[in-house]
Design a protein around this motif. Structure first.
Motif: not given
Length: 960
Positions: A783-789, A951-954
């Protein structure tokens, strides 16, 4: 060492560029003292060979300074002008106390930030001005045994090497370990730890804790723990540094295109004055495998396929690296190779497992391990383990045949002979890294010829016999402790009972019969036809001289003689239209090509027979799908070039269609499908390429239902016409005789029937429209992981290649700024980056991409920072020093790559069909180094506008 001629570096006018810069008015970093190196008594004993009877490689020069620092230096001109520096500290996670877990790695980070004489971040800027790319040319790594600082210095001179060693010496002796520095860097290390937390890593951690239970390695993760890292103080890290960072524990390795006398003099000048504080501590006892500890473990990982890992452990005993030890180990490796070949043959034939392998290794001076990994077909890991154990049991009970042994020894012999042939062009970085690795495992390095002589000595002693290989098999499959671990998708209260039962089950009835190998030669390949004629010849590129040939059947060739990579020849065969030949409105079996197309065979020869043909030769076969062509390729030797070309031509002319590799490809893809949503970076790998092309199914990974539909009939129906149509361009670059290479192509590809034209099905590539808010994808991981593009559309094609090169400089500026803001400043990400892609074969398909992993609540920060940087680049030209720190590393990287064949193959590929690609080669150098601040600003205006980004977020799955 005799230096072979190489392609001369590109004429990049870096000195002219630097001279044109105005006075920058910045603070000048401290520079080394100009006085001569102190006179010290150096012990020239070759310390690496202490206790060994292996011949000392005379190319290496060794020494030990009075303060205990050891060094090894060597002349090496590959690539020209570069010097590789490796500073290995004999301190890793195994030296840490309970409260210090992660300190060795944390100290690596702090050392790079700054030191007593180098301000925070200034070392990176100094090295950038010298042409060093941060993260690739300057880096460091920490292992359980050591911490190694790495610097690859391009276009090295005495002054730049002196300055670099001055910086490294101060980093080791006096890093700036202050509360402020620790507060700035600790979040970066915690971010690195967070980004590593993926299912595969958790499995590896559980495996380490099981295998090494009772030993120090089991409880010493290199990255440390959140508790110990948060508990670190400036004083506690200083104490760790003072205890372990001492010259007696340092080894400095320098390999490069300067005089070894200079290396020694600068080592003395910069490191002789380093003194340790207090006594040199004893290295802790790493322990021995403990047979009283648990024998098995199980973990639940819903996104991983079931995996079983078995291991037999013995105490680590590599105290002296001798000829006898190496010859006996060679017999052990032959035993392992035979088992692996049998396991792979059974998997190819259709088995209960997708893949299985056995390995013999020495683990961080803690154990000698024989490990066996099993990836089942589907969820039935119990049957898979039994089948693998049956192969192992057969190897333990019955000696291999002499034919089996001779095959493995012959392949090892061929690999070693190739190493001898290519030794003069082994890169200095590889030489330096090999020595670091040897020190880690307490072994020596020697010349390729000496290594081969050791093998020949074992052959002369008749060590490779059925009885001796059987004895070796039994020895390496016995030990002090036996362990096994299984991962399953769902909890099972009886899992360890089942595992124990499988490991004890009688498998004697499952061994089956050993398959007989069909004897084949290259004459067994399908016939190609009557060789054609050379229709025309011309010089395609004048500098370096690359020749273009057209054959009577329409095949074209590009030939480049470059003896700089002696003993190496690269072959690339481009045919058809690649991605442009695939439909953009539906999913196809194209995704399975890398897994199944080559393995499907040639004519009536399966992969087993092809392996037999190529195993003792320098012949390989690879496949890829490019933007505008399909690509078959291989790396070979001058002697094997003709047969390498015959093999590739036969694959196109008469492909085999064995259905088993297709079934295996489907099973592999199904098995790994859940893992594609397990982490933010896995989601990016699965979906980003497709989304950046507005959902085009030609890119990305198919849905599970499409994977499950894959079958041999549809696979063949799709690929057979694509292999049979479209123009063929053959590139042969390397250590070749041009006339012989042309003749080899004439008698292989030139003998094929003229091919039908191929149709461009989908020429256009669409970039997604600007979005006001980011596209949101979800992952199933932590739950503390994400990504941004964030991405901006760029160009593509051969018309404006020069603009694409300048965009690389713009991306380098953006990358450096994002690193400073997101990593060094905010500490929210370990690995932010920006890249520019300009596909020459795909007009309009280019893009500039910024992406990173970070916490879910920081994705907006990354996107806003990226937009701020883009807006600033649009608003005003960059300063000259920032431009220099972007251009010089980029240009130096290009210059170094330009000394090798793959660079020129990339630049010229497709040039026989599109001459504009060849016409753009002479401007490579000037396109990079003559980039101005105004040009970068104009490119920013053209591409980075606020209404042009996507833009995109995961993010983690929403809680239910």
């Amino acid at each position: 060492m005799a230096l072979f001629p190489r392609v001369r570096p590109l004429a990049l006018p870096l000195l002219l560029f630097a001279a044109a810069l105005p006075a920058l008015g910045q603070s000048t970093p401290p520079t080394p003292a100009t006085e001569a190196a102190p006179t010290v008594a150096i012990d020239k004993t070759p310390w690496l060979y202490k206790g060994s009877d292996i011949a000392h490689d005379p190319e290496w020069r060794f020494g030990t300074l009075p303060n205990g620092l050891r060094y090894a230096v060597r002349k090496n001109g590959v690539p020209p002008g570069q010097v590789a520096v490796r500073l290995r500290m004999d301190v890793g996670s195994l030296m840490e106390q309970e409260s210090e877990k992660g300190f060795a790695h944390l100290l690596e980070h702090l050392s790079f930030r700054g030191s007593s004489k180098i301000p925070d971040g200034e070392s990176k800027r100094v090295w950038q001005r010298l042409g060093v790319t941060f993260g690739s040319d300057s880096n460091a790594s920490t292992t359980p045994l050591s911490t190694t600082y790495k610097l690859d210095l391009p276009d090295a001179k005495e002054s730049s090497l002196d300055q670099s060693l001055f910086i490294l010496a101060d980093m080791m002796a006096a890093p700036a370990i202050t509360p402020a520095m620790l507060a700035a860097e600790r979040p970066v290390v915690l971010a690195e730890q967070r980004e590593r937390l993926r299912p595969e890593v958790r499995f590896e951690e559980a495996q380490r804790q099981l295998l090494f239970a009772g030993q120090r390695f089991a409880e010493r993760p290199v990255i440390g723990t959140v508790e110990t890292l948060n508990g670190a103080t400036a004083d506690s890290v200083k104490a760790f540094h003072q205890r372990w960072y001492r010259p007696e524990r340092a080894t400095l390795i320098i390999v490069g295109d300067l005089d070894p006398d200079l290396f020694e003099r600068l080592i003395v000048k910069n490191f002789a004055g380093w003194k340790g504080e207090g006594p040199n501590p004893e290295t802790p006892d790493f322990g021995k495998p403990d047979p009283t500890k648990p024998k098995s473990a199980a973990i639940v990982e819903p996104t991983l396929p079931p995996v079983v890992s078995m291991a037999v452990l013995r105490p680590w005993t590599v105290f002296e690296d001798t000829v006898k030890f190496n010859q006996e180990r060679m017999v052990d490796f032959v035993a392992m190779r035979i088992i692996n070949r049998r396991l792979e043959r059974r998997a190819r034939a259709g088995s209960s497992y997708i893949g299985a392998s056995a390995d013999l290794s020495d683990a961080v001076r803690s154990a000698n391990i024989t490990s066996i990994q099993v990836l089942p077909l589907g969820e039935d890991w119990e049957t898979a383990v039994k089948d693998v154990r049956a192969v192992i049991a057969d190897a333990l009970a019955n000696a291999p045949t002499q034919v089996e042994i001779d095959r493995e020894v012959t392949e090892i012999d061929a690999q070693m002979r190739n190493s001898i042939a290519t030794a003069p062009v082994t890169a200095g970085t590889r030489r330096a890294d090999n020595l670091v690795e040897a020190i880690d495992i307490n072994e020596v390095v020697t010349s390729e010829q000496t290594s081969y002589d050791i093998l020949k000595g074992a052959i002369d002693k008749k060590m490779f016999t059925p009885d001796r290989v059987l004895a070796s098999t039994r020895r390496v499959l016995q030990g002090t402790a036996t362990r096994a671990i299984v991962t399953t998708r769902a909890p099972d209260a009886n899992i360890q009972t089942k595992l124990a039962a499988v490991l004890e089950a009688d498998v004697s009835s499952l061994a089956g019969t050993r398959a007989a190998t069909r004897n084949v030669t290259f004459d067994s390949l399908p016939k190609l036809g009557t060789p054609g004629k050379v229709a025309s010849r011309a010089i395609a590129v004048a500098d370096p001289q690359i020749e273009q040939v057209r054959f009577s059947n329409g095949v074209t060739g590009l030939f480049f003689r470059n003896e700089g990579e002696v003993g190496r020849v690269y072959v690339s065969v481009r045919f058809g239209r690649g991605m442009q030949a695939l439909p953009s409105n539906r999913q196809t079996p194209a995704w399975a090509a890398n897994l199944a197309l080559l393995a499907s065979g040639i004519g009536d020869l399966g992969q087993e027979e092809i392996d037999q043909l190529t195993g003792d030769r320098q012949i390989s076969m690879e496949f890829g799908i490019g933007d505008d062509a399909f690509v078959l390729g291989g790396q070979t030797s001058p002697d094997d070039l003709s047969d390498q070309l015959r093999l590739l031509a036969a694959k196109l002319a008469a492909p085999g269609w064995d259905p088993k590799p297709v079934a295996r490809a489907r099973a592999i893809a199904i098995s790994g499908h859940a893992a594609q949503s397990a982490t933010p970076d896995a989601v990016i790998a699965r979906d980003l390429e497709r989304l950046l092309r507005d959902g085009d199914p030609r890119w990305g990974i198919p849905d599970l239902k499409d994977i499950e539909k894959l079958n041999a009939k549809d696979f063949r129906a799709f690929w057979e016409p694509l292999l049979a149509t479209g123009p063929i361009e053959v590139q042969v670059f390397g250590d070749i005789d041009i006339e012989k290479a042309i003749e080899a192509v004439r008698t292989s590809f030139g003998a094929m029937k003229p091919r039908r034209a191929s149709r461009i099905v989908s020429a256009a590539v669409r970039f997604p429209d600007h979005v006001e808010t980011p596209v949101v994808l979800r992952h199933t991981g932590q739950p503390d992981q994400a990504a941004a593009v964030i991405a901006w559309q760029a160009g593509g094609g051969a018309v404006d290649i020069g603009e694409g090169r300048k965009l690389e400089i713009l991306a380098a500026v953006m990358r450096d700024r994002i690193l400073d803001r997101i990593r060094s400043g905010e500490g929210v990400s370990y690995s932010p980056t920006v890249i520019s892609q300009w596909p020459v074969g795909q007009p309009g398909g280019g893009r500039i991409i910024g992406l990173t992993l970070l916490p879910p609540d920081k994705t907006d920060l990354f996107i806003s920072v990226a937009r701020e940087i883009a807006a600033d680049l649009i608003a005003k030209p960059i300063e000259f020093d920032e431009l220099r720190r972007a251009i010089v590393p980029t240009a130096q990287m290009v210059s170094r790559r330009a000394t090798g064949n793959p660079f020129w193959m990339q630049q010229t590929e497709g040039g026989t069909l599109d001459p504009r690609r060849l016409a753009a080669i002479p401007s490579i150098g000037t396109d990079y180094v003559q980039t101005t601040p105004q040009e970068l600003q104009a490119l920013a205006v053209k591409y980075l506008g606020p209404d042009k980004d996507w833009t995109m977020v995961v993010l983690p799955e929403a809680k239910k």
